[in-house]
Design a protein around this motif. Structure first.
Motif, short mmCIF file in Angstrom:
data_model
loop_
_atom_site.label_atom_id
_atom_site.label_comp_id
_atom_site.label_asym_id
_atom_site.label_seq_id
_atom_site.Cartn_x
_atom_site.Cartn_y
_atom_site.Cartn_z
N GLU A 44 103.75 -10.12 -18.17
CA GLU A 44 104.56 -11.02 -18.98
C GLU A 44 103.81 -11.43 -20.25
N SER A 45 102.52 -11.73 -20.10
CA SER A 45 101.69 -12.09 -21.25
C SER A 45 101.61 -10.93 -22.24
N PHE A 46 101.44 -9.72 -21.72
CA PHE A 46 101.35 -8.54 -22.59
C PHE A 46 102.61 -8.39 -23.43
N PHE A 47 103.77 -8.40 -22.79
CA PHE A 47 105.00 -8.14 -23.53
C PHE A 47 105.33 -9.28 -24.49
N MET A 48 104.99 -10.51 -24.13
CA MET A 48 105.20 -11.62 -25.04
C MET A 48 104.37 -11.44 -26.30
N GLN A 49 103.09 -11.08 -26.13
CA GLN A 49 102.23 -10.90 -27.28
C GLN A 49 102.65 -9.68 -28.09
N LYS A 207 105.16 -19.72 -23.99
CA LYS A 207 105.86 -18.55 -24.53
C LYS A 207 106.24 -18.72 -25.99
N PHE A 208 105.40 -19.39 -26.75
CA PHE A 208 105.69 -19.54 -28.17
C PHE A 208 104.44 -19.20 -28.98
N VAL A 209 104.67 -18.89 -30.24
CA VAL A 209 103.59 -18.60 -31.17
C VAL A 209 103.84 -19.41 -32.44
N THR A 210 102.80 -19.57 -33.25
CA THR A 210 102.95 -20.20 -34.56
C THR A 210 102.32 -19.30 -35.60
N SER A 225 94.51 -17.01 -28.22
CA SER A 225 94.18 -15.82 -28.99
C SER A 225 94.95 -15.87 -30.30
N PHE A 226 94.60 -14.97 -31.21
CA PHE A 226 95.30 -14.95 -32.49
C PHE A 226 95.26 -13.54 -33.07
N ALA A 227 96.22 -13.30 -33.95
CA ALA A 227 96.22 -12.08 -34.75
C ALA A 227 96.02 -12.47 -36.20
N ILE A 228 95.33 -11.63 -36.93
CA ILE A 228 95.13 -11.82 -38.36
C ILE A 228 95.58 -10.55 -39.07
N LYS A 229 96.33 -10.70 -40.14
CA LYS A 229 96.73 -9.53 -40.93
C LYS A 229 96.50 -9.82 -42.40
#
Length: 235
Positions: A44-49, A207-210, A225-229
């Motif tokens: 679930e965590s994988f697909f959410m991310q 289950k949310f991101v900002t 965790s975070f993503a940077i682009k």
């Protein structure tokens, strides 16, 4: 291109004392193409991310994309239909599954890729640099193969996360070489010629991101965790 023995020596240096190659070969042998072959909390965590990250990346069609450290190819699989997706990894067993998903695969050293300068419209590296102590050489090489105007996206663990600090006390089975702050990676992105830098912050198990352009105190404390682009500058 490095010979296999030279590549293996360099990869061993990158990996430090942790035998990550064997670890992920074993996971791919055990779980096959399943996302359990990756190191997410659960499916679930994988697909959410994945869904949030790819939505944030934006619609892509007709692009050349590199998934650096692709594992079994599950993260970039949705991009295969409308793009040419290359996948590189040191786990040959994982690459077998990635190829079955439609990625063009090769076993590569992330500090010495065989691709020409500026080949890719998008370069993504998901959940990899926390396994690598000397990560900046990897980011430098990923920047090299990103074309001017192209996008580099890195996703990793948040060093400042309160939850990560708690898990470190109780979870002994997953040992990472390094975690990162958002400001640290922002400086490296700028160093290697990227602007328009943005963050996607992930708050497992919620289950949310900002999204945002900076490293705020609250997001630094609570995002796991975070993503940077960033967009590579055009000279």
């Amino acid at each position: 291109m490095l010979c296999r023995s030279a590549k293996n020596r360099r990869m061993h240096k990158i990996m430090g004392n942790s035998n990550w190659k064997q670890y992920f070969d074993n996971k791919a042998e055990t779980f096959g193409a399943s996302v359990k072959s990756s190191d997410y909390f659960n499916e679930e965590s994988f697909f959410m991310q994945r869904d949030n990250t790819l939505r944030w990346l934006g619609r892509l069609e007709g692009k050349e994309i590199l998934d650096a450290g692709c594992g079994v190819g599950a993260f970039s699989e949705p991009l295969v239909k409308n793009n040419t997706v290359y996948g590189v990894d040191f786990s040959v067993k994982s690459l077998e599954h990635a190829a079955a998903r439609g990625l063009r695969t090769s076993s590569e050293d992330l500090t010495a890729l065989s691709f020409e300068n500026g080949k890719f419209d998008v370069v993504m590296c998901i959940g990899v640099i926390q396994l690598i102590e000397q990560y900046e050489n990897v980011l430098k090489e990923l920047a090299r193969v990103t074309k001017p105007g192209g996008t580099l996206l890195i996703e990793t663990l948040n060093k400042g996360s309160v939850q990560r600090k708690m898990l470190k006390l109780f979870e002994k089975s997953k040992k990472f070489e390094k975690m990162y702050t958002m400001d640290e990676l922002k400086r490296v992105f700028s160093k290697y010629g990227f602007g328009q830098i943005e963050f996607l912050k992930i708050y497992h198990p919620f289950k949310f991101v900002t999204q945002g352009s900076g490293d705020g105190l609250m997001s630094s404390m609570f995002s796991t965790s975070f993503a940077i682009k960033g967009r590579k500058n055009i000279d």
